[in-house]
Design a protein around this motif. Structure first.
Motif, PDB file in Angstrom:
ATOM      1  N   GLY A  61       0.706  -1.252  -0.142  1.00 19.77           N
ATOM      2  CA  GLY A  61      -0.113   0.089  -0.087  1.00 19.77           C
ATOM      3  C   GLY A  61       0.762   1.247   0.004  1.00 19.77           C
ATOM      4  O   GLY A  61       0.527   2.100  -0.757  1.00 19.77           O
ATOM      5  N   VAL A  62       1.843   1.387   0.901  1.00 22.04           N
ATOM      6  CA  VAL A  62       2.612   2.619   0.811  1.00 22.04           C
ATOM      7  C   VAL A  62       3.486   2.721  -0.299  1.00 22.04           C
ATOM      8  O   VAL A  62       3.417   3.856  -0.943  1.00 22.04           O
ATOM      9  N   SER A  64       2.485   1.670  -3.459  1.00 22.28           N
ATOM     10  CA  SER A  64       1.685   2.014  -4.457  1.00 22.28           C
ATOM     11  C   SER A  64       1.119   3.390  -4.080  1.00 22.28           C
ATOM     12  O   SER A  64       1.148   4.225  -5.172  1.00 22.28           O
ATOM     13  N   ARG A  65       1.088   4.100  -3.150  1.00 23.86           N
ATOM     14  CA  ARG A  65       0.612   5.527  -2.913  1.00 23.86           C
ATOM     15  C   ARG A  65       2.083   6.144  -3.248  1.00 23.86           C
ATOM     16  O   ARG A  65       1.841   7.296  -3.969  1.00 23.86           O
ATOM     17  N   THR A  66       3.215   5.783  -2.996  1.00 21.19           N
ATOM     18  CA  THR A  66       4.302   6.433  -3.454  1.00 21.19           C
ATOM     19  C   THR A  66       4.474   6.448  -4.968  1.00 21.19           C
ATOM     20  O   THR A  66       4.726   7.319  -5.385  1.00 21.19           O
ATOM     21  N   GLY A  68       1.947   6.643  -7.212  1.00 24.68           N
ATOM     22  CA  GLY A  68       1.121   7.553  -7.458  1.00 24.68           C
ATOM     23  C   GLY A  68       1.510   8.940  -7.568  1.00 24.68           C
ATOM     24  O   GLY A  68       1.491   9.830  -8.273  1.00 24.68           O
ATOM     25  N   THR A  69       2.064   9.205  -6.178  1.00 21.55           N
ATOM     26  CA  THR A  69       2.478  10.504  -6.092  1.00 21.55           C
ATOM     27  C   THR A  69       3.552  10.838  -6.836  1.00 21.55           C
ATOM     28  O   THR A  69       3.801  11.899  -7.327  1.00 21.55           O
TER      29      THR A  69
END
Length: 76
Positions: A61-62, A64-66, A68-69
């Motif tokens: 999750g971390v 994936s969010r990273t 995207g950013t």
């Protein structure tokens, strides 16, 4: 875009790695480094993103969010 993998052997290796990592690079490290006293504080203050390797879903999750950013902000 590219990925640099650093397998350092001592906390002093971090100093050398900082010199070779390109600008606008997003560092990711294992969460255990956060608890290494002043080294952990320095990592946290420099914006390193920490992942918990023992919690696979949370780590994914971390990352994936990273990712995207990173795409939105156009960084490596």
């Amino acid at each position: 875009p590219f990925v640099i993998v650093c397998n350092h052997q001592a906390s002093l290796d971090l100093i050398g790695m900082v010199e070779v990592i390109p600008d606008r690079c997003v560092p990711i490290a294992k969460r255990e480094l956060l608890y290494l006293g002043t080294v952990g504080w320095a990592c946290w203050l420099s914006g390193i993103i920490f992942i918990e390797r023992h919690r696979r879903d949370a780590a994914i999750g971390v990352i994936s969010r990273t990712a995207g950013t990173m795409r939105r902000e156009n960084v490596s």
